[in-house]
Design a protein around this motif. Sequence first.
Motif, PDB file in Angstrom:
ATOM      1  N   PRO A  38       0.831  -1.220   0.000  1.00 23.08           N
ATOM      2  CA  PRO A  38       0.000   0.000   0.000  1.00 23.08           C
ATOM      3  C   PRO A  38       0.857   1.258   0.000  1.00 23.08           C
ATOM      4  CG  PRO A  38       0.156  -0.887   2.205  1.00 23.08           C
ATOM      5  CD  PRO A  38       0.836  -1.883   1.327  1.00 23.08           C
ATOM      6  N   ALA A  39       0.233   2.399  -0.307  1.00 22.75           N
ATOM      7  CA  ALA A  39       0.953   3.672  -0.312  1.00 22.75           C
ATOM      8  C   ALA A  39       1.436   3.996   1.096  1.00 22.75           C
ATOM      9  CB  ALA A  39       0.036   4.791  -0.815  1.00 22.75           C
ATOM     10  N   PRO A  40       2.531   4.749   1.231  1.00 27.19           N
ATOM     11  CA  PRO A  40       3.025   5.135   2.558  1.00 27.19           C
ATOM     12  C   PRO A  40       1.942   5.824   3.389  1.00 27.19           C
ATOM     13  CG  PRO A  40       4.622   5.699   0.858  1.00 27.19           C
ATOM     14  CD  PRO A  40       3.379   5.267   0.140  1.00 27.19           C
ATOM     15  N   GLN A  41       1.911   5.534   4.661  1.00 29.68           N
ATOM     16  CA  GLN A  41       0.891   6.076   5.559  1.00 29.68           C
ATOM     17  C   GLN A  41       1.312   7.395   6.197  1.00 29.68           C
ATOM     18  OE1 GLN A  41      -2.188   4.445   5.706  1.00 29.68           O
ATOM     19  NE2 GLN A  41      -1.143   3.412   4.005  1.00 29.68           N
ATOM     20  N   GLN A  42       2.402   7.964   5.739  1.00 33.11           N
ATOM     21  CA  GLN A  42       2.881   9.250   6.242  1.00 33.11           C
ATOM     22  C   GLN A  42       3.584   9.978   5.108  1.00 33.11           C
ATOM     23  OE1 GLN A  42       6.462   8.895   8.795  1.00 33.11           O
ATOM     24  NE2 GLN A  42       6.190   6.670   8.605  1.00 33.11           N
ATOM     25  N   ARG A  43       3.962  11.227   5.352  1.00 34.06           N
ATOM     26  CA  ARG A  43       4.664  11.977   4.315  1.00 34.06           C
ATOM     27  C   ARG A  43       5.904  11.218   3.885  1.00 34.06           C
ATOM     28  NH1 ARG A  43       6.585  17.661   4.737  1.00 34.06           N
ATOM     29  NH2 ARG A  43       7.195  17.108   6.861  1.00 34.06           N
ATOM     30  N   CYS A  44       6.061  11.103   2.565  1.00 30.46           N
ATOM     31  CA  CYS A  44       7.154  10.289   2.052  1.00 30.46           C
ATOM     32  C   CYS A  44       7.611  10.831   0.704  1.00 30.46           C
ATOM     33  CB  CYS A  44       6.700   8.833   1.907  1.00 30.46           C
ATOM     34  SG  CYS A  44       7.920   7.738   1.170  1.00 30.46           S
ATOM     35  N   TYR A  45       8.920  10.954   0.549  1.00 26.32           N
ATOM     36  CA  TYR A  45       9.509  11.400  -0.708  1.00 26.32           C
ATOM     37  C   TYR A  45      10.500  10.339  -1.173  1.00 26.32           C
ATOM     38  CZ  TYR A  45       7.484  15.940   0.405  1.00 26.32           C
ATOM     39  OH  TYR A  45       6.601  16.946   0.701  1.00 26.32           O
ATOM     40  N   ASP A  98       7.054  13.015  -4.709  1.00 27.41           N
ATOM     41  CA  ASP A  98       6.212  12.933  -3.521  1.00 27.41           C
ATOM     42  C   ASP A  98       5.417  11.637  -3.614  1.00 27.41           C
ATOM     43  OD1 ASP A  98       4.406  13.153  -1.462  1.00 27.41           O
ATOM     44  OD2 ASP A  98       3.903  15.249  -1.856  1.00 27.41           O
ATOM     45  N   CYS A  99       5.768  10.662  -2.811  1.00 29.62           N
ATOM     46  CA  CYS A  99       5.141   9.334  -2.862  1.00 29.62           C
ATOM     47  C   CYS A  99       4.072   9.160  -1.793  1.00 29.62           C
ATOM     48  CB  CYS A  99       6.207   8.247  -2.699  1.00 29.62           C
ATOM     49  SG  CYS A  99       7.580   8.359  -3.860  1.00 29.62           S
ATOM     50  N   SER A 100       3.694  10.232  -1.117  1.00 26.83           N
ATOM     51  CA  SER A 100       2.827  10.128   0.059  1.00 26.83           C
ATOM     52  C   SER A 100       1.448   9.588  -0.260  1.00 26.83           C
ATOM     53  CB  SER A 100       2.697  11.498   0.720  1.00 26.83           C
ATOM     54  OG  SER A 100       3.959  12.067   0.985  1.00 26.83           O
ATOM     55  N   GLU A 101       0.784  10.127  -1.266  1.00 30.17           N
ATOM     56  CA  GLU A 101      -0.598   9.763  -1.527  1.00 30.17           C
ATOM     57  C   GLU A 101      -0.727   8.755  -2.677  1.00 30.17           C
ATOM     58  OE1 GLU A 101      -2.905  13.239  -2.124  1.00 30.17           O
ATOM     59  OE2 GLU A 101      -2.481  14.096  -0.146  1.00 30.17           O
ATOM     60  N   ALA A 102      -0.119   9.066  -3.810  1.00 29.42           N
ATOM     61  CA  ALA A 102      -0.255   8.188  -4.972  1.00 29.42           C
ATOM     62  C   ALA A 102       0.551   6.903  -4.815  1.00 29.42           C
ATOM     63  CB  ALA A 102       0.175   8.924  -6.232  1.00 29.42           C
ATOM     64  N   GLY A 103       1.580   6.944  -3.982  1.00 32.29           N
ATOM     65  CA  GLY A 103       2.412   5.766  -3.821  1.00 32.29           C
ATOM     66  C   GLY A 103       3.144   5.397  -5.094  1.00 32.29           C
ATOM     67  N   LEU A 104       3.650   6.406  -5.808  1.00 29.74           N
ATOM     68  CA  LEU A 104       4.254   6.174  -7.119  1.00 29.74           C
ATOM     69  C   LEU A 104       5.518   6.994  -7.292  1.00 29.74           C
ATOM     70  CD1 LEU A 104       4.019   4.960 -10.018  1.00 29.74           C
ATOM     71  CD2 LEU A 104       2.704   7.017 -10.621  1.00 29.74           C
TER      72      LEU A 104
END
Length: 283
Positions: A38-45, A98-104
């Motif tokens: 699943p996409a990261p559950q917190q801010r992630c770059y 920015d991988c936080s929401e889209a997970g991409l």
Amino acid sequence: MKQRLFAFFLLAALFFALPLTAYADAGPKPSVRVVFSPAPQQRCYGTLLSSTASTGPSSAWDGSSEHARYEEGEEEIWQAFVDYQDPDGFYFLQEIWDCSEAGLLDWTYYPPGTFKILLYFPDSGQFWTSPVYERYAFDSYFTVDLTRAENGVFTAEKTYDFTWEILSMLARMALTLAVELLLALLFGYRSARQLRIVTLVNVCTQLGLNLLINLANWQAGLFAFLLAYFGLELVVFAVEAVLYASLLTPGRSGKKAVLYALAANVLSFWAGVQVSMWIPGIA
């Protein structure tokens, strides 16, 4: 004479407008796509650390303010990646997603051939990284399950997306065909027979080009892809020039047809570059 002058000025304008050597179509470009599921559950770059200090227009920071590359509001994120010290000496090439929401993480323009996937979580200040991977195809797809990460280390699985590749190839072919048909009208090739010839020749050459360069990269890697790409681009132009010269206006000089083939290929490549800026991964 008017048509020749038009073609000359068109080619001259495109020559000075293109930042790179013009290739023979709205050509595909290598890519690496990493999906976090699943996409990261917190801010992630995220980024791809490269085994080389540059690839395409992307390069490691040289320490000067003029060479620093980051989006507005991301200076702190950029600085964190710059300060990261990879134990294997891989380079941060100043490309951040920015991988936080889209997970991409979707590197669609000359990604590194050998790389690590690096994630940064600014809320905790943690970095998570992957082992070393290599591009395994012209467009390489990976999926990461972050729930299986241990001590900040995660692995990625190869997940080739055949559906997207087919759709992307068809989109490139449609774009190239549209450009070449429009230019054919401007060159005076307006009969139904001439337009059918342009369509058939274009579909056959572009289908062959896309299939062969993808096969070369899949079987033998990036170096084989580059050799095949440049060689096949020249073959595409030569084949189209010969066929157009003999079929579009039988019994007449083929000079205009050769000039049309050159102008059409240059213009379609330029159009592909413009579209790739709006829809990465298509061209």
